[in-house]
Design a protein around this motif. Structure first.
Motif, PDB file in Angstrom:
ATOM      1  N   GLU A  49       0.903  -1.196  -0.117  1.00  0.00           N
ATOM      2  CA  GLU A  49       0.029   0.182  -0.173  1.00  0.00           C
ATOM      3  C   GLU A  49       0.964   1.217  -0.067  1.00  0.00           C
ATOM      4  O   GLU A  49       1.834   1.249   0.697  1.00  0.00           O
ATOM      5  CB  GLU A  49      -0.776   0.106   1.206  1.00  0.00           C
ATOM      6  CG  GLU A  49      -0.182   0.035   2.474  1.00  0.00           C
ATOM      7  CD  GLU A  49      -1.440  -0.005   3.676  1.00  0.00           C
ATOM      8  OE1 GLU A  49      -2.579   0.090   3.401  1.00  0.00           O
ATOM      9  OE2 GLU A  49      -0.856  -0.222   4.857  1.00  0.00           O
ATOM     10  N   HIS A  50       0.632   2.257  -0.565  1.00  0.00           N
ATOM     11  CA  HIS A  50       1.241   3.398  -0.957  1.00  0.00           C
ATOM     12  C   HIS A  50       0.721   4.674  -0.461  1.00  0.00           C
ATOM     13  O   HIS A  50      -0.420   4.670  -0.426  1.00  0.00           O
ATOM     14  CB  HIS A  50       1.409   3.647  -2.509  1.00  0.00           C
ATOM     15  CG  HIS A  50       2.266   2.486  -3.249  1.00  0.00           C
ATOM     16  ND1 HIS A  50       3.497   1.885  -3.214  1.00  0.00           N
ATOM     17  CD2 HIS A  50       1.506   1.398  -3.947  1.00  0.00           C
ATOM     18  CE1 HIS A  50       3.705   0.772  -3.792  1.00  0.00           C
ATOM     19  NE2 HIS A  50       2.556   0.535  -4.299  1.00  0.00           N
ATOM     20  N   THR A  51       1.556   5.444   0.330  1.00  0.00           N
ATOM     21  CA  THR A  51       0.994   6.619   1.025  1.00  0.00           C
ATOM     22  C   THR A  51       1.756   7.816   0.342  1.00  0.00           C
ATOM     23  O   THR A  51       2.749   7.863   0.501  1.00  0.00           O
ATOM     24  CB  THR A  51       0.992   6.500   2.533  1.00  0.00           C
ATOM     25  OG1 THR A  51       0.531   5.372   3.000  1.00  0.00           O
ATOM     26  CG2 THR A  51       0.515   7.797   3.193  1.00  0.00           C
ATOM     27  N   LEU A  52       1.059   8.715  -0.375  1.00  0.00           N
ATOM     28  CA  LEU A  52       1.717   9.970  -0.902  1.00  0.00           C
ATOM     29  C   LEU A  52       2.507  10.858   0.351  1.00  0.00           C
ATOM     30  O   LEU A  52       1.697  11.013   1.354  1.00  0.00           O
ATOM     31  CB  LEU A  52       0.437  10.832  -1.551  1.00  0.00           C
ATOM     32  CG  LEU A  52       0.109  10.019  -2.929  1.00  0.00           C
ATOM     33  CD1 LEU A  52      -0.821  10.940  -3.459  1.00  0.00           C
ATOM     34  CD2 LEU A  52       1.105   9.720  -3.818  1.00  0.00           C
ATOM     35  N   GLN A  53       3.442  11.604   0.150  1.00  0.00           N
ATOM     36  CA  GLN A  53       3.869  12.367   1.004  1.00  0.00           C
ATOM     37  C   GLN A  53       3.753  13.644   0.766  1.00  0.00           C
ATOM     38  O   GLN A  53       4.449  14.248  -0.527  1.00  0.00           O
ATOM     39  CB  GLN A  53       5.500  11.863   0.957  1.00  0.00           C
ATOM     40  CG  GLN A  53       5.775  10.491   1.492  1.00  0.00           C
ATOM     41  CD  GLN A  53       5.236  10.409   2.860  1.00  0.00           C
ATOM     42  OE1 GLN A  53       6.038  10.733   3.978  1.00  0.00           O
ATOM     43  NE2 GLN A  53       4.015   9.458   3.117  1.00  0.00           N
TER      44      GLN A  53
END
Length: 314
Positions: A49-53
């Motif tokens: 799962e990818h979380t934008l920074q």
């Protein structure tokens, strides 16, 4: 290794530890046809799962707003590098959000005047799918890995800006976890004066293991445990530990892979790594050697490695 299987229609399960691409997934297409008398049964288990920074997105937003990416004199970056679909998606989201709130006119023609470098067909397709940028000049997709792309950039970018005494910096949107292969090569202090290429890495997303992964993976393993053979393809260092743990290949006391003689029963599960980064992570962190490593991170590369292994072990 047998080329037969006790499952439905003699199919060999191939568990792809990735999210299935839509509308079409090239791995599903590649492994759904007969290969040298073998029928694979592809299935997908999402791992990441990818979380934008926001900090990194803010940097991109500021550069776009100020027209700082281009070939004009006031530009701070003369090209861009993408080595993952997620970094492309993060960059595209910044443009989409800006357009939605009227921040700019929704077009960035300056980006179409500079070289955009990508590694592999998946990243190329992601860049080509950015609706705001239909005419980008994209290079390097045939290189297939970071080492080869870095060498390509050294030559190509130097020719592109050969009229300048120094090369303008490259903008490199990246994930929180990444190798430094490209920046290290391009900014090697041992290079002759004026030939170094500055690389500005901007972290635009971070990656973690989905909470549901182990449970879903174990369920799929249970459903295929009686097959004569099955393959697991791992696409990223993230998730390797959970994969080995689910396969009962990890020693809980040492955190390393169990020796082969400690694994119970006749072996029927084979592991394929998408490329050297994932393979080396398995070796270094877990003392585990995957059965195969794709020479190119693509459906064709994975298929070639697996089929070569099967032919050698029949």
């Amino acid at each position: 290794m047998s080329n037969t299987d006790s499952g439905p229609e003699g199919k060999v399960p191939i568990l792809l530890l990735k999210t299935k691409s839509v509308p079409n997934d090239t791995y599903a297409e590649r492994f759904s046809t007969l290969k040298d008398g073998i029928r694979f049964e592809p299935s997908f288990i999402p791992v990441l799962e990818h979380t934008l920074q926001e900090k990194g997105l803010k940097v991109i937003r500021k550069l776009l707003r100020g027209d700082k990416i281009g070939k004009h004199e006031l530009a701070t970056h003369g090209g861009m590098v993408f080595t993952s679909q997620r970094s492309v998606e993060a960059f595209a989201k910044v443009m989409s959000d800006m357009a939605e709130i009227g921040d700019g006119d929704g077009t960035w023609p300056l980006l179409e005047e500079i070289p955009i470098y990508v590694v592999g067909p998946a990243t190329l397709n992601a860049v080509r799918s950015i609706p705001q940028l239909p005419s980008l000049q994209v290079f390097g997709a045939e290189t297939g890995n970071g080492e080869a792309l870095a060498e390509y950039i050294m030559e190509h970018y130097s020719e592109w800006y050969g009229h300048l005494n120094e090369r303008p910096p490259l903008l490199f949107p990246v994930g929180e976890q990444r190798r430094d292969t490209i920046p290290r090569r391009l900014m090697d202090p041992g290079l002759p004066y004026g030939t170094q290429i500055p690389v500005d890495e901007v972290v635009v997303y971070k990656t973690g293991v989905m909470k549901s992964f182990e449970e879903e993976f174990k369920l799929k393993l249970q459903k295929t445990e009686n097959r004569t053979s099955r393959w697991v393809v791992v696409f990223s260092p993230t998730g390797c530990e959970a994969m080995l743990r689910s396969l009962n290949m990890l020693d809980p006391d040492t955190g390393k892979a169990k020796p082969a003689d400690q694994l119970k029963g006749e072996r029927n599960t084979y592991i394929a790594a998408i490329g050297p980064t994932t393979r080396d992570h398995l070796r270094k962190d877990f003392g585990f050697e995957p059965d195969v490593c794709a020479e190119r991170p693509s459906p064709e590369g994975v298929e070639s490695a697996i089929m070569k292994y099967i032919r050698q072990h029949r």
